[in-house]
Design a protein around this motif. Sequence first.
Motif, mmCIF file in Angstrom:
data_model
loop_
_atom_site.group_PDB
_atom_site.id
_atom_site.type_symbol
_atom_site.label_atom_id
_atom_site.label_comp_id
_atom_site.label_asym_id
_atom_site.label_seq_id
_atom_site.Cartn_x
_atom_site.Cartn_y
_atom_site.Cartn_z
ATOM 1 N N MET A 1 0.845 -1.200 0.000
ATOM 2 C CA MET A 1 0.000 0.000 0.000
ATOM 3 C C MET A 1 0.882 1.252 0.000
ATOM 4 O O MET A 1 1.814 1.358 0.793
ATOM 5 C CB MET A 1 -0.908 0.011 1.226
ATOM 6 C CG MET A 1 -1.836 1.213 1.289
ATOM 7 S SD MET A 1 -2.928 1.164 2.719
ATOM 8 C CE MET A 1 -1.768 1.399 4.063
ATOM 9 N N PHE A 2 0.598 2.168 -0.904
ATOM 10 C CA PHE A 2 1.369 3.413 -0.982
ATOM 11 C C PHE A 2 0.849 4.404 0.064
ATOM 12 O O PHE A 2 -0.356 4.583 0.214
ATOM 13 C CB PHE A 2 1.236 4.013 -2.378
ATOM 14 C CG PHE A 2 2.099 5.221 -2.591
ATOM 15 C CD1 PHE A 2 3.445 5.084 -2.900
ATOM 16 C CD2 PHE A 2 1.577 6.508 -2.477
ATOM 17 C CE1 PHE A 2 4.251 6.192 -3.092
ATOM 18 C CE2 PHE A 2 2.370 7.621 -2.662
ATOM 19 C CZ PHE A 2 3.709 7.461 -2.979
ATOM 20 N N ILE A 3 1.782 5.041 0.788
ATOM 21 C CA ILE A 3 1.407 5.944 1.882
ATOM 22 C C ILE A 3 1.993 7.334 1.649
ATOM 23 O O ILE A 3 3.172 7.471 1.311
ATOM 24 C CB ILE A 3 1.908 5.394 3.236
ATOM 25 C CG1 ILE A 3 1.177 4.093 3.581
ATOM 26 C CG2 ILE A 3 1.721 6.414 4.354
ATOM 27 C CD1 ILE A 3 1.695 3.405 4.831
ATOM 28 N N GLY A 4 1.163 8.365 1.836
ATOM 29 C CA GLY A 4 1.647 9.734 1.841
ATOM 30 C C GLY A 4 2.015 10.272 0.466
ATOM 31 O O GLY A 4 1.524 9.813 -0.564
ATOM 32 N N ARG A 5 2.879 11.286 0.475
ATOM 33 C CA ARG A 5 3.414 11.957 -0.715
ATOM 34 C C ARG A 5 2.334 12.649 -1.556
ATOM 35 O O ARG A 5 2.451 12.742 -2.784
ATOM 36 C CB ARG A 5 4.192 10.960 -1.591
ATOM 37 C CG ARG A 5 5.425 10.359 -0.920
ATOM 38 C CD ARG A 5 6.376 11.419 -0.449
ATOM 39 N NE ARG A 5 7.653 10.880 0.033
ATOM 40 C CZ ARG A 5 8.546 11.585 0.702
ATOM 41 N NH1 ARG A 5 8.286 12.852 0.998
ATOM 42 N NH2 ARG A 5 9.671 11.052 1.090
ATOM 43 N N GLU A 6 1.297 13.144 -0.885
ATOM 44 C CA GLU A 6 0.232 13.847 -1.610
ATOM 45 C C GLU A 6 0.757 15.080 -2.336
ATOM 46 O O GLU A 6 0.354 15.364 -3.472
ATOM 47 C CB GLU A 6 -0.895 14.265 -0.644
ATOM 48 C CG GLU A 6 -1.758 13.130 -0.137
ATOM 49 C CD GLU A 6 -1.196 12.459 1.095
ATOM 50 O OE1 GLU A 6 -0.090 12.885 1.531
ATOM 51 O OE2 GLU A 6 -1.831 11.535 1.625
ATOM 52 N N GLN A 7 1.661 15.819 -1.699
ATOM 53 C CA GLN A 7 2.178 17.044 -2.310
ATOM 54 C C GLN A 7 3.004 16.736 -3.556
ATOM 55 O O GLN A 7 2.875 17.421 -4.588
ATOM 56 C CB GLN A 7 3.043 17.799 -1.290
ATOM 57 C CG GLN A 7 3.462 19.185 -1.742
ATOM 58 C CD GLN A 7 4.157 19.960 -0.628
ATOM 59 O OE1 GLN A 7 3.867 19.783 0.550
ATOM 60 N NE2 GLN A 7 5.087 20.824 -1.002
ATOM 61 N N GLU A 8 3.822 15.701 -3.484
ATOM 62 C CA GLU A 8 4.648 15.322 -4.631
ATOM 63 C C GLU A 8 3.778 14.838 -5.794
ATOM 64 O O GLU A 8 4.012 15.210 -6.950
ATOM 65 C CB GLU A 8 5.640 14.224 -4.226
ATOM 66 C CG GLU A 8 6.767 14.679 -3.326
ATOM 67 C CD GLU A 8 6.391 14.732 -1.851
ATOM 68 O OE1 GLU A 8 5.184 14.547 -1.537
ATOM 69 O OE2 GLU A 8 7.278 14.956 -1.006
ATOM 70 N N LEU A 9 2.766 14.030 -5.473
ATOM 71 C CA LEU A 9 1.881 13.530 -6.523
ATOM 72 C C LEU A 9 1.077 14.662 -7.157
ATOM 73 O O LEU A 9 0.858 14.672 -8.380
ATOM 74 C CB LEU A 9 0.942 12.466 -5.953
ATOM 75 C CG LEU A 9 1.609 11.141 -5.541
ATOM 76 C CD1 LEU A 9 0.626 10.260 -4.796
ATOM 77 C CD2 LEU A 9 2.159 10.414 -6.768
ATOM 78 N N ALA A 10 0.656 15.627 -6.347
ATOM 79 C CA ALA A 10 -0.089 16.773 -6.881
ATOM 80 C C ALA A 10 0.789 17.591 -7.823
ATOM 81 O O ALA A 10 0.329 18.067 -8.871
ATOM 82 C CB ALA A 10 -0.590 17.648 -5.732
ATOM 83 N N PHE A 11 2.065 17.752 -7.458
ATOM 84 C CA PHE A 11 3.002 18.478 -8.327
ATOM 85 C C PHE A 11 3.151 17.766 -9.667
ATOM 86 O O PHE A 11 3.086 18.393 -10.740
ATOM 87 C CB PHE A 11 4.361 18.593 -7.631
ATOM 88 C CG PHE A 11 5.507 18.907 -8.547
ATOM 89 C CD1 PHE A 11 5.687 20.199 -9.025
ATOM 90 C CD2 PHE A 11 6.394 17.913 -8.950
ATOM 91 C CE1 PHE A 11 6.745 20.491 -9.893
ATOM 92 C CE2 PHE A 11 7.447 18.193 -9.806
ATOM 93 C CZ PHE A 11 7.614 19.489 -10.279
ATOM 94 N N LEU A 12 3.357 16.457 -9.628
ATOM 95 C CA LEU A 12 3.532 15.699 -10.865
ATOM 96 C C LEU A 12 2.265 15.720 -11.717
ATOM 97 O O LEU A 12 2.335 15.862 -12.952
ATOM 98 C CB LEU A 12 3.918 14.255 -10.534
ATOM 99 C CG LEU A 12 5.319 14.068 -9.929
ATOM 100 C CD1 LEU A 12 5.471 12.659 -9.357
ATOM 101 C CD2 LEU A 12 6.404 14.348 -10.961
ATOM 102 N N GLU A 13 1.111 15.602 -11.087
ATOM 103 C CA GLU A 13 -0.157 15.651 -11.833
ATOM 104 C C GLU A 13 -0.348 17.012 -12.499
ATOM 105 O O GLU A 13 -0.833 17.103 -13.635
ATOM 106 C CB GLU A 13 -1.335 15.358 -10.896
ATOM 107 C CG GLU A 13 -1.458 13.912 -10.455
ATOM 108 C CD GLU A 13 -1.867 12.966 -11.579
ATOM 109 O OE1 GLU A 13 -2.306 13.445 -12.637
ATOM 110 O OE2 GLU A 13 -1.741 11.741 -11.376
ATOM 111 N N ASP A 14 0.032 18.068 -11.796
ATOM 112 C CA ASP A 14 -0.085 19.409 -12.361
ATOM 113 C C ASP A 14 0.775 19.548 -13.614
ATOM 114 O O ASP A 14 0.342 20.118 -14.625
ATOM 115 C CB ASP A 14 0.334 20.446 -11.315
ATOM 116 C CG ASP A 14 0.273 21.864 -11.867
ATOM 117 O OD1 ASP A 14 -0.838 22.364 -12.105
ATOM 118 O OD2 ASP A 14 1.355 22.477 -12.073
ATOM 119 N N ARG A 15 1.997 19.022 -13.544
ATOM 120 C CA ARG A 15 2.873 19.080 -14.729
ATOM 121 C C ARG A 15 2.293 18.221 -15.859
ATOM 122 O O ARG A 15 2.348 18.615 -17.030
ATOM 123 C CB ARG A 15 4.276 18.565 -14.372
ATOM 124 C CG ARG A 15 5.070 19.392 -13.379
ATOM 125 C CD ARG A 15 5.410 20.778 -13.888
ATOM 126 N NE ARG A 15 4.326 21.733 -13.626
ATOM 127 C CZ ARG A 15 4.088 22.830 -14.331
ATOM 128 N NH1 ARG A 15 4.809 23.117 -15.389
ATOM 129 N NH2 ARG A 15 3.123 23.647 -14.010
#
Length: 482
Positions: A1-15
Amino acid sequence: MFIGREQELAFLEDRYNSPGGQLVVLYGRRRIGKTETLREFCKGKEHVFFSCRECTDRLQLRNFSEKMFREGIPASRFISEFSDWEQALSNIPDLPYGGKKLVIIDEFPYMCKGNASIPSILQNLWDEKLKDENIMIVLCGSSMSFIEKELLSEKDPLYGRATGIYKMTEMDFYDAMKFLPGFSDRDKVMAYSALGGIPHYLKQFDPEISLNDNIKRKILTKGSTLYSEVEFLLRQELRETTVYNSVIEAVALGNTRLNDIRTKSLIEDTSKTSVYLKNLVELGIIKREFPVDSGVKEQANANRGLYSLTDSFFRFWYSFVFTNYSELESGDVDGVFEYAVKPHLHEFSSLAFEEICRQYMGRLQRKRELPFRYSKLGRWWGKTTVRRKDSIEKAETEIDLLAVNDKADKYIIGECKFKGHPFTFAEYLDTEAKLAEVKQKSEVWYYLFSESGFDDKLTALADENDKIRLIPLCDIVNGGES
């Protein structure tokens, strides 16, 4: 199960959702969770995920060719392997995907190590063609010095081309403890003091067994992953590992000033000690701290500031494993834990508790639940007023947490007690005596953090004075949500 890193994933999705070509650099120290985060980001998206290896340039190119041809690009009908990197990278827009053509190049520094011309090749292709295509290339790397000193420096061909640059750091306490949901509040603090916020380390602990058993089985036992982790990382990143061992051990054992570190590590030349420390700072293992209100001039002074380990696991390993290495090699795990670790673990965790309290303040700021918005938050040390029995005098002291607004007319003075007894009224008076000169011209609040609650006299005072805030362990651990 992947945990955390919401901010990093949001940055990548934005790009990913941005129009035109995207060239993203994602980097951070080893074990920080870059690859896992990128794989989570790629879920549900057509993509090429290429993990570079330490191998010859020819073999690297062949492996990349196979990855690209497997996706069915038109060139695969005519050739079995790209002739060079220019041909290989120029085929990215030909990936037969309906949306954005996503290519992840993990451990990009290995690719450049085999062929130093790759940044120039990518730069020319980006300027002439790729920046206008519906593509997203992510260059990921663990070599901090290569990424920051070469790839992102003004002298590098790719300088200024990246459309996004993200340095991944360790998880904060609140995300880290999602790995250990069954631990008590106290044990969560102590686990964080041992492992920090590195996902790879947190995954080693078993949430179904006790903290003590986890430490014994997962850190102190020869053959376990974490037992040899520090040595493995140092050999990967550094050459003079014996010298670095001495420097890191000196800092882990509480030597925080440059000269003290030099003396403890038996290095004759102060300038050499500075170089070793600088390299460890670049790797994210050690940090150089200044009082929260220090200016640029003070921070520019090479002899000022205090050194400490940013990596909690390194601090734990050098405090308890490195210093008991012979006994652990012989298998005396229970003896080392009982006599070397257990008696000191609670006190050892007090530094981590202070860091958690600062993270807690950050959460309150984001929720706008503080009496003012601070512009600076951190530790403070220096000469100021202190209480000596019933008198006030000037002396060197520390403040665990100091928050200051941009006009420096509002302060929060915080004291963090991770001890087995309640925060006492007398300890509050000690805190209240500090920075008397500030209180004459500024508004001051007191935030008192305690593992074991507060005595009755202090509780009664806080009920009457809204500038004294008492924060118990359950509130801290739950981020103010309890």
